[in-house]
Design a protein around this motif. Structure first.
Motif: not given
Ligand code: F6R
Length: 366
Positions: A105-107, A110, A158, A243, A246
């Protein structure tokens, strides 16, 4: 704050060489012979106790997980199941204390991914988070963390988080394989030398973007775009299609190239753009025959190939080449032109690139 770029997304695309370098450097020894993971300190015994790995994520992070599954199975020979967090958490997954659950998860916020992580822990799995945000909820909840050092990602779409997730999964798979002894020291050295060069190669994919701009302009008003590929190329195709959807609102679909004739080929008609990735040697001929099938329906094909490929251009309308590297690492290069295609298609259509309609950067609702 956008450092001279028109949008955060473009800035973040151009930050990828640095982001990838920052993610690799602290984890690769000087002579490219070993991965050093001070954050994990696993033993052979610890890794060998896992009989299954789950990878759980959403969206782009899920697409990185698909590549991660391939890496872990190929290099460390442990079976990996992958699921979308919102599916996994409700399907009564089979987990015990011999399971490793990796959430990406980037953030780190989630909510479905966090819930899937909690459910895994409750069922007894060991848990590892791959995240970009230090101290995030997911980082705090997981037993162990590997950070992607992408720096803050502001654009909703992302980009640099994805490439740093790929490289983190590669590093993890190499680490597991070295503990298990599943690949030779020679092959390890070869792969880690390619890994060392990767940030510069990502940089090279950003050097000549004019042809990509031109394709984006030409095809930005098509209603549908298809992305095809096999193996790792298929996973990158999924990310390229997401990409485009979206940020440009063009309908895009990614298909495993071999699956086309099971239905989707019916949609391929004259003038439809098809982006065909063909970088994986073991399935190269098979992919070529799928490309010929779509060409026979008069699709317009943009091929994505490695620099040393002199074959693909004979069968496609245009070709975009990326530097040659090991085929395991090439997804980090092929995704860049796809990010740029989506970006310039969105610009051509006048879309709000950094804040696409209906989407939020961090999905804290279920
Ligand atoms: C697409 C995008 C989303 C996130 C998804 C998960 O460009 O950004 O599909 O990848 O919402 O988010 P994280 O990685 O923050 O859990």
């Amino acid at each position: 704050e956008k450092g001279g770029y028109e949008h955060f997304m473009l800035k973040e695309i151009y930050e990828q060489p640095k982001a990838v370098r920052d993610t690799i450097s602290p984890r690769l020894n000087k002579d490219n012979t070993a991965i050093v993971l001070n954050e994990l300190k696993w033993t052979k015994q610890y890794v060998e106790a896992f009989n299954k790995v789950y990878i759980i994520a959403c969206g782009t992070a899920y697409h990185a997980g698909l590549v991660g599954k391939y890496y872990i199975e190929k290099l460390a020979r442990i079976p990996v199941e992958i699921d979308i967090a919102s599916e996994f958490r409700y399907r009564d997954p089979i987990i015990d204390d011999h399971t490793l659950t990796i959430v990406i998860s980037q953030s780190g916020e989630t909510s479905d991914t966090l819930a899937a992580l909690k459910e895994s822990k409750r069922l007894g799995a060991k848990t590892l988070a791959v995240t970009n945000v230090v101290g995030s909820s997911i980082a705090r909840e997981a037993d162990q963390v590997m950070y992607t050092w992408a720096g803050p990602e502001i654009a909703v779409a992302s980009t640099k988080a994805y490439t740093t997730q790929l490289v983190t999964m590669f590093i993890l798979a190499m680490y597991m394989s070295s503990l298990k002894g599943t690949i030779s020291p020679e092959r390890t050295h070869e792969l880690l030398t390619e890994l060392r060069h990767l940030p510069d190669q990502v940089g090279r994919t950003l050097e000549d973007v004019e042809p990509i701009k031109a394709f984006a302009k030409n095809y930005a008003y098509n209603n549908d775009v298809f992305y095809i590929g096999r193996s790792l190329d298929y996973y990158v195709a999924l990310e390229g299609a997401l990409k485009l959807k979206e940020i440009s609102y063009i309908h895009a679909e990614a298909y495993a190239a071999g699956e086309l004739k099971h239905g989707t080929l019916a949609l391929i008609e004259s003038g439809v753009p098809v982006i065909a990735l063909a970088t994986q040697k073991s399935v190269y001929e098979k992919t070529l025959s799928n490309i010929k099938e779509v060409k026979a329906r008069d699709a317009v094909i943009i091929g994505i190939a490695a620099a040393d490929d002199n074959e693909l251009e004979k069968y496609v309308d245009h070709v975009i080449k990326v530097p040659t590297t090991d085929e395991l690492l090439i997804p980090l290069l092929t995704v860049v032109p796809l990010q740029l295609l989506a970006y310039y298609a969105a610009i051509t259509r006048g879309c709000d690139v950094d804040k696409p309609r209906n989407l939020a950067k961090s999905v804290t609702v279920e």
